[in-house]
Design an enzyme around this catalytic site. Structure first.
Site, PDB file in Angstrom:
ATOM      1  N   HIS A 174      37.634  36.448  47.893  1.00  0.00           N
ATOM      2  CA  HIS A 174      38.614  37.264  47.164  1.00  0.00           C
ATOM      3  C   HIS A 174      39.419  38.096  48.173  1.00  0.00           C
ATOM      4  O   HIS A 174      39.378  39.331  48.177  1.00  0.00           O
ATOM      5  CB  HIS A 174      37.951  38.176  46.128  1.00  0.00           C
ATOM      6  N   ARG A 224      42.324  34.306  39.115  1.00  0.00           N
ATOM      7  CA  ARG A 224      41.039  34.857  38.702  1.00  0.00           C
ATOM      8  C   ARG A 224      40.070  33.701  38.516  1.00  0.00           C
ATOM      9  O   ARG A 224      40.447  32.644  38.011  1.00  0.00           O
ATOM     10  CB  ARG A 224      41.166  35.640  37.387  1.00  0.00           C
ATOM     11  N   GLU A 241      31.550  37.132  40.999  1.00  0.00           N
ATOM     12  CA  GLU A 241      31.780  37.554  42.389  1.00  0.00           C
ATOM     13  C   GLU A 241      30.821  38.680  42.753  1.00  0.00           C
ATOM     14  O   GLU A 241      30.560  39.542  41.904  1.00  0.00           O
ATOM     15  CB  GLU A 241      33.227  38.031  42.562  1.00  0.00           C
TER      16      GLU A 241
HETATM   17  C1  GLV Z   1      43.387  41.059  43.269  1.00  0.00           C
HETATM   18  O1  GLV Z   1      42.792  40.117  42.889  1.00  0.00           O
HETATM   19  C2  GLV Z   1      44.258  41.828  42.462  1.00  0.00           C
HETATM   20  O2  GLV Z   1      44.317  41.594  41.238  1.00  0.00           O
HETATM   21  O3  GLV Z   1      44.934  42.708  42.993  1.00  0.00           O
END
Ligand code: GLV
Length: 369
Positions: free
Chosen positions: A317, A266, A295
């Site tokens: 991401h 994260r 983001e």
């Molecule tokens: C992606 O970042 C997730 O947490 O699945």
């Protein structure tokens, strides 16, 4: 159709939604690719939906639970991370929420591994050289060289599912592995990897005997050529081992000047301002990021500084973004399938209606009296 069969999804998660429809649920999908405004999610909760399908972009807290009071029975998140859902609030309102652990473990770990390779072997810079027609000669060392990952030291920060999958991939490349965990240490797993390393060496498959060990955070950072982050985001208020800004000016300075940082966990685990400084002033050699403090990555982010472009890889991401991983309707393979199954378990009172037995529910503690 009564209100008690309505579900709202804040994003289109594909074919899996048809399974809900086939079972008589009326499913409304937010039609835009961006996340809906929170006010809309609140309005939907107030309108009497029983299920809410969320993404990591939605802030789900007391405002949403209060709006859904008496009617909202479940929140199903298509992600393994759930820092966007206020667990304490969910527990207070006794709303179970699910996540999609396991199905994205390998996809995320392999992407972290590929990011590490792209960074170390300068894939982006090398392709630019070729595309820009700047490849004027073959030379033993010019215009630049990269670093191999084979045989190097990698620090795995967080040895949960994804950290362990990353360990497996790094072990396959004969890397030495420094493990650090704020939670339980899985010595059994680490010993098993060491046994495999020993066997590979003994059978002549690996020239050197690679090693793996648990160590302190400081030693992991200090001895690693690559540092890969695999911890959940935990803020100060969320327990004794917060991970917010775990990588900051102080801890980035603990890394080798030749070290690389990889983050697929994260964004807020890394202080981006500190990282951009670390890259600019060469405290570390490079970073590859898939997640950000904000983001999508803002246009004025210091990480976009052209001065660090050659050593800062930026991805959107994207680590779990494999076709099967994201969209398979099979709950054993796909995030979408697992999201729907998690929701159905709660709405249809599977497992005898015992929420503590439902495998995809996260906040089981609110239901065990
Ligand atoms: C992606 O970042 C997730 O947490 O699945």
């Amino acid at each position: 159709m009564t209100d008690s069969h309505r579900i709202f999804a804040t994003a289109d998660i594909g074919e899996s939604l048809n399974l809900l429809r086939q079972r008589g649920y009326e499913v409304e999908v937010y039609p835009q690719p961006e996340a809906p405004p929170k006010s809309l999610v609140i309005a939907k909760a107030k309108s009497g939906i029983v299920g809410l399908i969320t993404t990591l972009r939605d802030q789900i807290d007391a405002e949403v639970f209060e709006a859904g009071k008496g009617t909202l029975k479940a929140v199903a998140q298509i992600a393994v991370g759930f820092d966007n859902i206020n667990r304490a609030d969910a527990n207070r309102y006794k709303i179970p929420f699910t996540n999609t652990a396991d199905v994205l473990t390998e996809a995320t770990a392999e992407f972290a591994f590929f990011m590490m390779g792209a960074l170390a072997r300068k894939l982006w810079t090398a392709e630019h050289l070729t595309r820009n027609n700047d490849w004027g000669f073959w030379h033993p060392s010019l215009p630049f060289l990269g670093d191999e990952v084979t045989g190097k030291n990698v620090a795995i920060i967080g040895t949960g599912r994804i950290g362990q999958a990353m360990i497996r991939k790094c072990a396959g490349f004969d890397m030495n592995i420094l493990c650090y965990s704020v939670g339980d240490l899985d010595h059994k797993y680490v010993n098993a990897i060491q046994e495999v390393n020993n066997l590979r060496h003994q059978l002549g498959i690996a020239a050197a005997k690679s090693w793996i060990k648990y160590t302190t955070f400081e030693d992991a950072l200090g001895e690693a050529d690559f540092v890969s982050l695999h911890v959940p985001l935990l803020k100060e208020s969320e327990g004794p081992n917060p991970t917010y800004h775990l990588m900051n000016e102080r801890t980035l300075r603990m890394m080798k000047p030749t070290g690389f940082l990889i983050n697929t966990s994260r964004g807020p685990i890394v202080d981006e301002l500190a990282l951009s400084k670390a890259l600019k002033e060469n405290w570390i050699a490079g970073a590859a990021l898939d997640v950000y403090e904000k983001e999508p990555l803002p246009s004025d982010s210091p990480l976009r500084d052209p001065a660090i472009e050659d050593r800062c890889r930026l991805y959107p991401h994207f680590a779990s973004a494999g076709r099967v991983t994201r969209l398979s309707t099979d709950p054993a393979k796909g995030m979408a399938g697992r999201t729907v199954q998690g929701l159905l378990d709660i709405l249809e009172q599977n497992y005898g209606g015992d929420i503590t037995k439902m495998p995809y529910v996260v906040n089981k503690e609110a239901f065990s009296n």
